[in-house]
Every structure is written in C-alpha cells, then in structure tokens.
Design an enzyme around this catalytic site. Sequence first.
Site, short mmCIF file in Angstrom:
data_model
loop_
_atom_site.label_atom_id
_atom_site.label_comp_id
_atom_site.label_asym_id
_atom_site.label_seq_id
_atom_site.Cartn_x
_atom_site.Cartn_y
_atom_site.Cartn_z
N MET A 165 -7.44 100.79 29.60
CA MET A 165 -8.19 99.88 28.72
C MET A 165 -9.65 99.74 29.14
O MET A 165 -10.21 98.64 29.11
CB MET A 165 -7.50 98.51 28.69
CG MET A 165 -6.05 98.56 28.21
SD MET A 165 -5.86 99.28 26.58
CE MET A 165 -6.49 97.94 25.57
N ARG A 166 -10.26 100.84 29.53
CA ARG A 166 -11.68 100.83 29.84
C ARG A 166 -12.38 101.88 28.99
O ARG A 166 -11.85 102.98 28.81
CB ARG A 166 -11.96 101.16 31.32
CG ARG A 166 -11.39 100.18 32.30
CD ARG A 166 -11.95 98.79 32.18
NE ARG A 166 -13.39 98.71 32.37
CZ ARG A 166 -14.12 97.65 32.04
NH1 ARG A 166 -13.55 96.60 31.49
NH2 ARG A 166 -15.42 97.64 32.26
N ILE A 167 -13.55 101.52 28.50
CA ILE A 167 -14.36 102.51 27.78
C ILE A 167 -15.03 103.40 28.81
O ILE A 167 -15.68 102.89 29.74
CB ILE A 167 -15.39 101.80 26.89
CG1 ILE A 167 -14.67 101.03 25.78
CG2 ILE A 167 -16.37 102.81 26.30
CD1 ILE A 167 -15.58 100.14 24.94
N HIS B 156 -3.46 107.01 21.10
CA HIS B 156 -3.94 105.82 20.40
C HIS B 156 -2.90 105.43 19.35
O HIS B 156 -2.48 106.27 18.54
CB HIS B 156 -5.28 106.10 19.73
CG HIS B 156 -5.84 104.89 19.05
ND1 HIS B 156 -6.36 103.82 19.75
CD2 HIS B 156 -5.91 104.55 17.75
CE1 HIS B 156 -6.75 102.88 18.90
NE2 HIS B 156 -6.48 103.29 17.68
C1 GRF Z 1 0.29 102.28 24.17
O1 GRF Z 1 0.64 101.71 22.95
C2 GRF Z 1 -0.81 103.28 23.97
O2 GRF Z 1 -0.76 103.94 22.75
C3 GRF Z 1 -2.03 102.41 24.04
O3 GRF Z 1 -1.75 101.46 25.03
C4 GRF Z 1 -0.34 101.27 25.12
C5 GRF Z 1 0.03 101.50 26.54
O4 GRF Z 1 1.37 101.21 26.79
N1 GRF Z 1 -3.20 103.20 24.29
P1 GRF Z 1 2.04 101.65 28.16
O5 GRF Z 1 1.24 101.00 29.29
O6 GRF Z 1 2.01 103.13 28.25
O7 GRF Z 1 3.42 101.09 28.10
#
Ligand code: GRF
Length: 221
Positions: free
Chosen positions: A95-97, A114
């Site tokens: 969750m980092r750009i 995604h």
């Molecule tokens: C997933 O839905 C993925 O598509 C998104 O972030 C979520 C990560 O889930 N990018 P996890 O940590 O792999 O369970």
Amino acid sequence: MTASPQAGLAILISGRGSNMQAFIDACDSGRLDANISVVISNNPDAAGLQRAAQAGIATCSIDHRLYTSREAFDQALVDCLAHYPVDLVILAGFMRILTPVFIAPYSGRLLNIHPSLLPKYPGLHTHQRALDAGDKEAGVTVHFVTPELDGGPPLLQASVPILPGDNEDALAARVILQEHVIYPLAAQWFLQGRLQLRDGAAFMDGQAIPATGIPYRAETS
Ligand code: GRF
C-alpha cells in the site's frame, strides 16, 4: 549434474498477505517454478510477515515512516533487494505509491494485482465503487507496474458476477479467490519468458495483450 537455480521472487506486502500465501502454496505445489527469496513489508505489524517467517522465508521490515521522502524509502527497498536473488518483484497488497527510484531498476519485472477490472477503478475502494455504479460484474487484474498508479498494462484479468444483495465484503471475498489463482499463474508465465513489457506495452508469446488483459478462464494455462 546440478539443477539450474530456481527463479527468485521478492514479494512486497503491507497487510495480511493472502496473495503472498497463494505464492507460497503455488511454489510448494510446483505450479510456480520459483523460490521466494524475501518478503518485505513497509508495515512492521503486517500479519503476512509472520506467515512468511513461519514458512521459512527471509523477511524484511522497512518502515516507510522512518524515511523523509518516498524516494529515500524506495532506495531502501532497492538496497534491501540487492541482497537477494530476484528475477521478479510481486506487489501483493503493498500500500505504498512507488517512485521511479524503485520502478526503473525493476521495470519489466515488476507486477501488481489490483482488485478491479482495470482500466475501471484505479485506486482505493474498488468493490464499493463497482457496487455504487450498478455494475453487473467486478474482478481483478494483474498488470505490469509503471509510474502511473494502477496504470501499467494489464496482463491477466478475472471477472466475477455481482449478485443481488452483494455488499463490499461479499464481493471482495468472491474476487480474492480469483486473485489467488491468477497472480501465481501470471508469475509463472513471466518466468517462462512468455510475458514482456516493451515500450510501455505488454506482450504474451510475442502478441500484444488487449487493453484489459488476457481474460482468465479456468482452462487458461
Ligand atoms: C488484495 O485485494 C489485492 O488485490 C490488493 O490488496 C489486497 C491484498 O490482500 N492490492 P492480501 O494482503 O494479499 O490478503
């Protein structure tokens, strides 16, 4: 005779790591001919870090809050990965750009997943946005990473129906099952040399991939 070394993966996570677990399982079962060299998280408390360590995989926590810029954090990622054999980098709920400091050295061997039918709904809250729009289907896309957020060329895309009464959680639960199937599959294709990024466009077996990626069907292999 010594077997040739397996391809090395680096997996970057921020949270629970269910996609990372799908990679662990795919490697264990032989569906994915690779070895996970390291799992890195920007979040020291990510549950996925513990899952990786329990599976005997090297882990590294690089807390983005300790860096004064995105570029400095990205350089720390690059420096960490330099210690491991890495043929392919997998962003799995990371969750980092990322900036070009990280993207440039790994361009063409950097994948993301995604949870939407890209190019629809880049960014956050994809499932709620699909519900709010009254869409009949939702899904997930594996794509090459470029500096544009969720904007790199799609490779493989799986769709699921949106059912009457669905809420965000129900839809997410349906989509993530597909994530766990298509992400290791796309990685296997990459390691087989079938996927390429050339001049910003994606190719499979030398053929240009459609703008929404290759549609996944159960028989796709
Ligand atoms: C997933 O839905 C993925 O598509 C998104 O972030 C979520 C990560 O889930 N990018 P996890 O940590 O792999 O369970």
